[in-house]
Design an enzyme around this catalytic site. Structure first.
Site, PDB file in Angstrom:
ATOM      1  N   HIS A  60       0.829  -1.210   0.000  1.00  0.00           N
ATOM      2  CA  HIS A  60       0.000   0.000   0.000  1.00  0.00           C
ATOM      3  C   HIS A  60       0.856   1.250   0.000  1.00  0.00           C
ATOM      4  O   HIS A  60       1.945   1.271   0.569  1.00  0.00           O
ATOM      5  CB  HIS A  60      -1.004  -0.002   1.156  1.00  0.00           C
ATOM      6  CG  HIS A  60      -0.405   0.130   2.519  1.00  0.00           C
ATOM      7  ND1 HIS A  60      -0.256   1.347   3.163  1.00  0.00           N
ATOM      8  CD2 HIS A  60       0.059  -0.789   3.391  1.00  0.00           C
ATOM      9  CE1 HIS A  60       0.264   1.153   4.360  1.00  0.00           C
ATOM     10  NE2 HIS A  60       0.468  -0.129   4.530  1.00  0.00           N
ATOM     11  N   ASP A 100      -0.544   4.456   0.699  1.00  0.00           N
ATOM     12  CA  ASP A 100      -1.028   5.520   1.588  1.00  0.00           C
ATOM     13  C   ASP A 100      -0.245   5.481   2.896  1.00  0.00           C
ATOM     14  O   ASP A 100       0.248   4.427   3.314  1.00  0.00           O
ATOM     15  CB  ASP A 100      -2.533   5.369   1.855  1.00  0.00           C
ATOM     16  CG  ASP A 100      -2.918   4.018   2.443  1.00  0.00           C
ATOM     17  OD1 ASP A 100      -2.412   2.991   1.947  1.00  0.00           O
ATOM     18  OD2 ASP A 100      -3.707   3.985   3.404  1.00  0.00           O
ATOM     19  N   ASP A 123       6.352   1.796   6.611  1.00  0.00           N
ATOM     20  CA  ASP A 123       4.932   1.427   6.450  1.00  0.00           C
ATOM     21  C   ASP A 123       4.276   2.315   5.414  1.00  0.00           C
ATOM     22  O   ASP A 123       3.741   3.360   5.755  1.00  0.00           O
ATOM     23  CB  ASP A 123       4.227   1.527   7.801  1.00  0.00           C
ATOM     24  CG  ASP A 123       2.777   1.088   7.741  1.00  0.00           C
ATOM     25  OD1 ASP A 123       2.394   0.427   6.765  1.00  0.00           O
ATOM     26  OD2 ASP A 123       2.023   1.437   8.663  1.00  0.00           O
ATOM     27  N   GLU A 132      -5.124   1.465   2.955  1.00  0.00           N
ATOM     28  CA  GLU A 132      -4.881   0.461   3.992  1.00  0.00           C
ATOM     29  C   GLU A 132      -4.981   1.072   5.369  1.00  0.00           C
ATOM     30  O   GLU A 132      -5.434   0.441   6.319  1.00  0.00           O
ATOM     31  CB  GLU A 132      -3.494  -0.179   3.793  1.00  0.00           C
ATOM     32  CG  GLU A 132      -3.253  -1.425   4.630  1.00  0.00           C
ATOM     33  CD  GLU A 132      -2.728  -1.154   6.033  1.00  0.00           C
ATOM     34  OE1 GLU A 132      -2.787  -2.053   6.872  1.00  0.00           O
ATOM     35  OE2 GLU A 132      -2.243  -0.021   6.299  1.00  0.00           O
ATOM     36  N   GLU A 133      -4.560   2.319   5.501  1.00  0.00           N
ATOM     37  CA  GLU A 133      -4.504   2.949   6.819  1.00  0.00           C
ATOM     38  C   GLU A 133      -5.875   3.391   7.314  1.00  0.00           C
ATOM     39  O   GLU A 133      -6.005   3.822   8.457  1.00  0.00           O
ATOM     40  CB  GLU A 133      -3.539   4.144   6.796  1.00  0.00           C
ATOM     41  CG  GLU A 133      -2.098   3.776   6.434  1.00  0.00           C
ATOM     42  CD  GLU A 133      -1.410   2.914   7.486  1.00  0.00           C
ATOM     43  OE1 GLU A 133      -2.044   2.588   8.509  1.00  0.00           O
ATOM     44  OE2 GLU A 133      -0.240   2.562   7.284  1.00  0.00           O
ATOM     45  N   ASP A 172       4.275  -5.991   4.566  1.00  0.00           N
ATOM     46  CA  ASP A 172       3.716  -4.866   5.324  1.00  0.00           C
ATOM     47  C   ASP A 172       3.706  -5.154   6.820  1.00  0.00           C
ATOM     48  O   ASP A 172       2.836  -4.696   7.543  1.00  0.00           O
ATOM     49  CB  ASP A 172       2.280  -4.597   4.823  1.00  0.00           C
ATOM     50  CG  ASP A 172       1.698  -3.312   5.405  1.00  0.00           C
ATOM     51  OD1 ASP A 172       2.479  -2.421   5.783  1.00  0.00           O
ATOM     52  OD2 ASP A 172       0.464  -3.217   5.493  1.00  0.00           O
ATOM     53  N   HIS A 182       3.963   4.683  12.089  1.00  0.00           N
ATOM     54  CA  HIS A 182       2.941   5.577  12.662  1.00  0.00           C
ATOM     55  C   HIS A 182       3.511   6.511  13.741  1.00  0.00           C
ATOM     56  O   HIS A 182       2.759   7.214  14.397  1.00  0.00           O
ATOM     57  CB  HIS A 182       1.746   4.816  13.240  1.00  0.00           C
ATOM     58  CG  HIS A 182       0.997   4.007  12.222  1.00  0.00           C
ATOM     59  ND1 HIS A 182      -0.319   3.659  12.374  1.00  0.00           N
ATOM     60  CD2 HIS A 182       1.358   3.493  11.027  1.00  0.00           C
ATOM     61  CE1 HIS A 182      -0.716   2.958  11.331  1.00  0.00           C
ATOM     62  NE2 HIS A 182       0.294   2.839  10.500  1.00  0.00           N
TER      63      HIS A 182
END
Ligand SMILES: [Zn+2]
Length: 468
Positions: free
Chosen positions: A86, A88, A117, A151-152, A175, A441
């Site tokens: 992903h 995003d 990520d 995805e997030e 991931d 994150h």
């Protein structure tokens, strides 16, 4: 014999350049700039275009599904090997040591939001495909990088994608962590909601409001209760202090307009390991259970105390279970609210083992809630995800991992939530190595250049072994 590490090394400069350019695109969800073909906004659209244009220039077949997702494909054959990534990223947040979208290279690390990520691992998987393609190796299957863009948030990307496109027979998502995450618990987010507020007023004390927690997947670290009634403030203050001391918790009690306002601080941890936290809401409800409340307040407190307090394994609900694949069932009470107008709500985050009898648990939750005038509402349900240990996918990936790293490979099971569960036969495979610092994150997220190159070599050999 192909020296995969050498093939990656030969392309190191291009890799770093491509990855840095990719990271410099702020691909954060932005509903304000959403439009047709860019359902998640401009930044994500740009990120997707970057990868598609790079892929097309390198000779991959590409397809864009209305900006929800896309793929890059090469190889020939009926069967399809999927690599699920992903592009995003979550918002950057505060406190960074350098611009989170500058992708600065310092001490062998590239610092950027999305570095680990999932843009770093995505670029590693991309280069893996590029190497196989450039070497002109013969494949008997098609290989497809499936590029998600949501995805997030809500996984609308993969939902949309698999509505229109074929499901790969096998695949992996770069991931998460190495070696291999092969099993994830079932995930049931639900709430108990009071059906109608009861207006009876017996009891010495009236519960006016209760608030604790905002997210189902976190243990709440704050709770507040407001009540009024026939209570001696000195007495209750002394009891509260003693309770807090005994449990080593922090809290306070104040009185405003004859209302008693309780605060309690617990300790927040992720909802997949609720036993490691201190649930502020449940601790406060437990304290309040010593008083006799009005019917609505009494039911709210009894339901919590009878079935949730001090229990993250489902003992009191008699749903406790464990299996040899994913381990024990866990139960997190993530949200507790009560008002006199709307009544009570408990938000629950349940993670259950692969072999668990979910239907009976659902029946149990329904019947227990009913006794107190609460209905059970499903918010989200993801069934357990699991690829058998002897599946060829697992054998191949473990073998490649061991060969490339010289370390022993092993299988990991988790509480649920990797991107791999979008695939029918898919596992999460890297790109974080055991013991590596995890900053997804968080501020100063980075990817270690040597490690991500090592991951690229693993992916190249893995994809080749799966598709040859
Ligand atoms: Zn991710």
């Amino acid at each position: 014999m192909i020296n995969w590490k050498q093939e990656v090394e030969n392309r190191k400069e291009g890799f770093i350049e491509d990855l840095r350019s990719f990271l410099q695109i702020k691909s954060v969800l932005d509903p304000d700039t959403a439009k047709e073909g860019a359902p998640f906004g401009e930044g994500i659209r740009k990120g997707l275009d970057f990868l598609l244009e790079t892929g097309e220039a390198d000779g991959f077949r590409s397809k864009d599904l209305d900006g929800y997702a896309a793929h890059l494909e090469f190889g020939e054959g009926d069967e399809l090997v999927g690599v699920l990534c992903h592009i995003d990223v979550v918002p950057e947040g505060d406190g960074w040591s350098s611009d989170p979208f500058a992708a600065e290279l310092r001490d062998g690390k590239i610092y950027a939001r999305g570095a680990i990520d999932d843009k770093g691992p995505t670029m590693a998987a991309y280069y893996a495909m590029k190497i196989i393609n450039e070497l002109g190796l013969k494949l008997t299957k098609r290989v497809r990088m499936i590029i998600g863009t949501d995805e997030e948030s809500n996984w609308q990307c993969v939902k949309h994608y698999f509505k229109h496109e074929e499901m790969p027979t096998i695949g992996f998502a770069p991931d998460a962590d190495f070696p291999i995450i092969y099993a994830e618990k079932g995930l049931f987010d639900c709430e108990w909601r009071q059906v109608k507020s009861s207006e009876t007023n017996e009891g010495d004390v009236r519960l006016l409001s209760f608030q604790s927690g905002r997210r189902l997947n976190m243990v709440p670290d704050q709770a507040e209760a407001v009540l009024e009634g026939n209570v001696e403030i000195e007495e209750i203050a002394a009891e509260y202090k003693e309770y807090l001391n005994e449990l080593q918790l922090i809290g306070k009690l104040s009185v405003e307009n004859k209302r008693f306002i309780f605060h309690l601080e617990g300790q927040s941890v992720h909802g997949s390991a609720p036993e490691k936290g201190k649930n502020a809401g449940l601790f406060l409800l437990n304290f309040l259970s010593r008083y006799s409340f009005d019917q609505g307040g009494q039911n709210f407190i009894e339901l919590a105390n009878g079935y949730l307090t001090g229990d993250t394994e489902g003992n009191k609900l008699e749903i406790k279970d464990s299996d040899d694949i994913t381990g024990p069932l866990t139960l997190n009470t993530g949200i507790m609210t009560y008002t006199t107008t709307d009544g009570g709500i408990f938000g629950l985050n349940l993670r259950y083992p692969v072999k668990h009898d979910f239907e009976s648990t659902q029946r149990k939750l329904t019947s227990v809630g009913k006794q107190y005038g609460y209905e059970l509402n499903e918010i989200e349900h993801l069934t357990p995800h699991h690829v058998p240990k002897d599946h060829p996918l697992i054998k191949t990936l473990l073998n490649v991992y061991e060969k490339q790293t010289g370390e022993e490979g092993y299988l990991i099971s988790i509480g649920g939530g990797t991107y791999a569960r979008s695939l029918e036969a898919g596992v999460a495979f890297g790109a974080l190595f055991p013991g590596e610092e995890e900053l997804a994150h968080q501020k100063d997220e980075y990817v270690d250049v040597e490690n991500i190159l090592k991951a690229a070599a693993i992916y190249a050999e893995a994809i080749y072994e799966l598709a040859k």
